[in-house]
Design a protein around this motif. Structure first.
Motif, PDB file in Angstrom:
ATOM      1  N   MET A  36      35.123  21.226 -38.379  1.00  0.00           N
ATOM      2  CA  MET A  36      34.360  22.086 -39.270  1.00  0.00           C
ATOM      3  C   MET A  36      33.239  21.295 -39.958  1.00  0.00           C
ATOM      4  N   GLY A  37      33.519  20.073 -40.305  1.00  0.00           N
ATOM      5  CA  GLY A  37      32.543  19.297 -41.053  1.00  0.00           C
ATOM      6  C   GLY A  37      31.715  18.332 -40.232  1.00  0.00           C
ATOM      7  N   TYR A  38      32.190  17.965 -39.056  1.00  0.00           N
ATOM      8  CA  TYR A  38      31.546  16.865 -38.350  1.00  0.00           C
ATOM      9  C   TYR A  38      31.222  17.118 -36.881  1.00  0.00           C
ATOM     10  N   GLU A  39      31.389  18.331 -36.367  1.00  0.00           N
ATOM     11  CA  GLU A  39      31.233  18.523 -34.925  1.00  0.00           C
ATOM     12  C   GLU A  39      29.823  18.228 -34.438  1.00  0.00           C
ATOM     13  N   PRO A  40      29.648  17.783 -33.200  1.00  0.00           N
ATOM     14  CA  PRO A  40      30.722  17.430 -32.268  1.00  0.00           C
ATOM     15  C   PRO A  40      31.353  16.096 -32.664  1.00  0.00           C
ATOM     16  N   VAL A  41      32.618  15.956 -32.347  1.00  0.00           N
ATOM     17  CA  VAL A  41      33.369  14.744 -32.687  1.00  0.00           C
ATOM     18  C   VAL A  41      33.987  14.175 -31.428  1.00  0.00           C
ATOM     19  N   ARG A  42      33.806  12.890 -31.239  1.00  0.00           N
ATOM     20  CA  ARG A  42      34.452  12.205 -30.123  1.00  0.00           C
ATOM     21  C   ARG A  42      35.915  12.000 -30.477  1.00  0.00           C
ATOM     22  N   SER A  43      36.756  11.999 -29.464  1.00  0.00           N
ATOM     23  CA  SER A  43      38.200  11.908 -29.718  1.00  0.00           C
ATOM     24  C   SER A  43      38.569  10.610 -30.428  1.00  0.00           C
ATOM     25  N   ASN A  44      37.905   9.497 -30.115  1.00  0.00           N
ATOM     26  CA  ASN A  44      38.248   8.250 -30.810  1.00  0.00           C
ATOM     27  C   ASN A  44      37.790   8.285 -32.269  1.00  0.00           C
ATOM     28  N   GLU A  45      36.703   9.006 -32.575  1.00  0.00           N
ATOM     29  CA  GLU A  45      36.275   9.173 -33.967  1.00  0.00           C
ATOM     30  C   GLU A  45      37.301  10.008 -34.730  1.00  0.00           C
ATOM     31  N   MET A  46      37.809  11.040 -34.072  1.00  0.00           N
ATOM     32  CA  MET A  46      38.810  11.886 -34.706  1.00  0.00           C
ATOM     33  C   MET A  46      40.085  11.103 -34.973  1.00  0.00           C
ATOM     34  N   GLN A  47      40.442  10.243 -34.058  1.00  0.00           N
ATOM     35  CA  GLN A  47      41.640   9.422 -34.240  1.00  0.00           C
ATOM     36  C   GLN A  47      41.485   8.522 -35.458  1.00  0.00           C
ATOM     37  N   ARG A  48      40.311   7.948 -35.649  1.00  0.00           N
ATOM     38  CA  ARG A  48      40.065   7.119 -36.842  1.00  0.00           C
ATOM     39  C   ARG A  48      40.090   7.973 -38.110  1.00  0.00           C
ATOM     40  N   TYR A  49      39.549   9.184 -38.036  1.00  0.00           N
ATOM     41  CA  TYR A  49      39.530  10.109 -39.171  1.00  0.00           C
ATOM     42  C   TYR A  49      40.948  10.474 -39.597  1.00  0.00           C
ATOM     43  N   MET A  50      41.806  10.702 -38.618  1.00  0.00           N
ATOM     44  CA  MET A  50      43.173  11.143 -38.891  1.00  0.00           C
ATOM     45  C   MET A  50      44.109   9.979 -39.230  1.00  0.00           C
ATOM     46  N   LYS A  51      43.751   8.782 -38.930  1.00  0.00           N
ATOM     47  CA  LYS A  51      44.445   7.541 -39.247  1.00  0.00           C
ATOM     48  C   LYS A  51      45.818   7.343 -38.609  1.00  0.00           C
ATOM     49  N   THR A  74      34.458  18.484 -24.095  1.00  0.00           N
ATOM     50  CA  THR A  74      33.438  18.168 -23.104  1.00  0.00           C
ATOM     51  C   THR A  74      33.584  16.716 -22.704  1.00  0.00           C
ATOM     52  N   MET A  75      33.829  16.492 -21.429  1.00  0.00           N
ATOM     53  CA  MET A  75      33.997  15.132 -20.922  1.00  0.00           C
ATOM     54  C   MET A  75      32.665  14.656 -20.353  1.00  0.00           C
ATOM     55  N   HIS A  76      32.220  13.483 -20.824  1.00  0.00           N
ATOM     56  CA  HIS A  76      30.989  12.877 -20.339  1.00  0.00           C
ATOM     57  C   HIS A  76      31.360  11.730 -19.402  1.00  0.00           C
ATOM     58  N   PRO A  77      30.690  11.623 -18.258  1.00  0.00           N
ATOM     59  CA  PRO A  77      31.063  10.611 -17.265  1.00  0.00           C
ATOM     60  C   PRO A  77      30.519   9.212 -17.584  1.00  0.00           C
ATOM     61  N   ASP A  78      30.536   8.848 -18.840  1.00  0.00           N
ATOM     62  CA  ASP A  78      30.079   7.521 -19.245  1.00  0.00           C
ATOM     63  C   ASP A  78      31.147   6.488 -18.949  1.00  0.00           C
ATOM     64  N   VAL A  79      30.776   5.229 -19.098  1.00  0.00           N
ATOM     65  CA  VAL A  79      31.747   4.140 -18.989  1.00  0.00           C
ATOM     66  C   VAL A  79      31.696   3.385 -20.312  1.00  0.00           C
ATOM     67  N   PRO A  80      32.760   3.405 -21.100  1.00  0.00           N
ATOM     68  CA  PRO A  80      34.024   4.119 -20.883  1.00  0.00           C
ATOM     69  C   PRO A  80      33.835   5.630 -21.067  1.00  0.00           C
ATOM     70  N   PRO A  81      34.771   6.417 -20.530  1.00  0.00           N
ATOM     71  CA  PRO A  81      34.661   7.876 -20.630  1.00  0.00           C
ATOM     72  C   PRO A  81      34.577   8.326 -22.086  1.00  0.00           C
ATOM     73  N   LYS A  82      33.830   9.390 -22.317  1.00  0.00           N
ATOM     74  CA  LYS A  82      33.637   9.917 -23.664  1.00  0.00           C
ATOM     75  C   LYS A  82      34.001  11.397 -23.647  1.00  0.00           C
ATOM     76  N   VAL A  83      34.812  11.807 -24.619  1.00  0.00           N
ATOM     77  CA  VAL A  83      35.192  13.210 -24.766  1.00  0.00           C
ATOM     78  C   VAL A  83      34.732  13.674 -26.143  1.00  0.00           C
ATOM     79  N   GLU A  84      33.958  14.759 -26.170  1.00  0.00           N
ATOM     80  CA  GLU A  84      33.514  15.343 -27.439  1.00  0.00           C
ATOM     81  C   GLU A  84      34.160  16.709 -27.609  1.00  0.00           C
ATOM     82  N   CYS A  85      34.472  17.034 -28.855  1.00  0.00           N
ATOM     83  CA  CYS A  85      35.115  18.308 -29.159  1.00  0.00           C
ATOM     84  C   CYS A  85      34.250  19.113 -30.113  1.00  0.00           C
ATOM     85  N   THR A  86      34.217  20.428 -29.881  1.00  0.00           N
ATOM     86  CA  THR A  86      33.540  21.361 -30.766  1.00  0.00           C
ATOM     87  C   THR A  86      34.416  22.595 -30.936  1.00  0.00           C
ATOM     88  N   LEU A  87      34.155  23.345 -31.989  1.00  0.00           N
ATOM     89  CA  LEU A  87      34.884  24.582 -32.242  1.00  0.00           C
ATOM     90  C   LEU A  87      34.312  25.730 -31.426  1.00  0.00           C
TER      91      LEU A  87
END
Length: 110
Positions: A36-51, A74-87
């Protein structure tokens, strides 16, 4: 007139159990709140947010919310792989309810 007798009532036929199932886990309500406050959010960013959530648990929770139509991953074919989430729109309507719970918690906080 509707029968208000509990003998004929069936809790499972109400929308309440399904609505709760969307946010029933320990982390499921936090994910839409974060988005709600930060989208799009990468899964590793969310993991840091949630602690206090491990990668596997977060991944499972994200997949559940995606299956319920609340978020888009949304999965991006970067190296390393990147997943972004949106509502999704459904997720945004869920956030409205979560926002009311948050307001209630702020008002009642000691």
């Amino acid at each position: 007139m509707a029968d208000s007798s509990i003998e004929n009532a069936d809790f499972d036929e109400t929308g309440y159990p399904y609505a709760l199932s969307l946010i029933a886990g320990k982390h499921e309500p936090v994910i839409p709140y974060c988005l709600m406050g930060y989208e799009p959010v990468r899964s590793n960013e969310m993991q840091r947010y949630m602690k206090r959530v491990i990668d596997r648990t977060l991944s499972c929770n994200l997949k559940e919310l995606e299956a319920d139509g609340c978020i888009v991953r949304t999965m991006h074919p970067d190296v390393p792989p990147k997943v972004e989430c949106t509502l999704t729109e459904r997720g945004r309507s869920l956030v409205a309810v979560l926002g009311e719970l948050c307001d209630r918690g702020e008002a009642d906080r000691p």
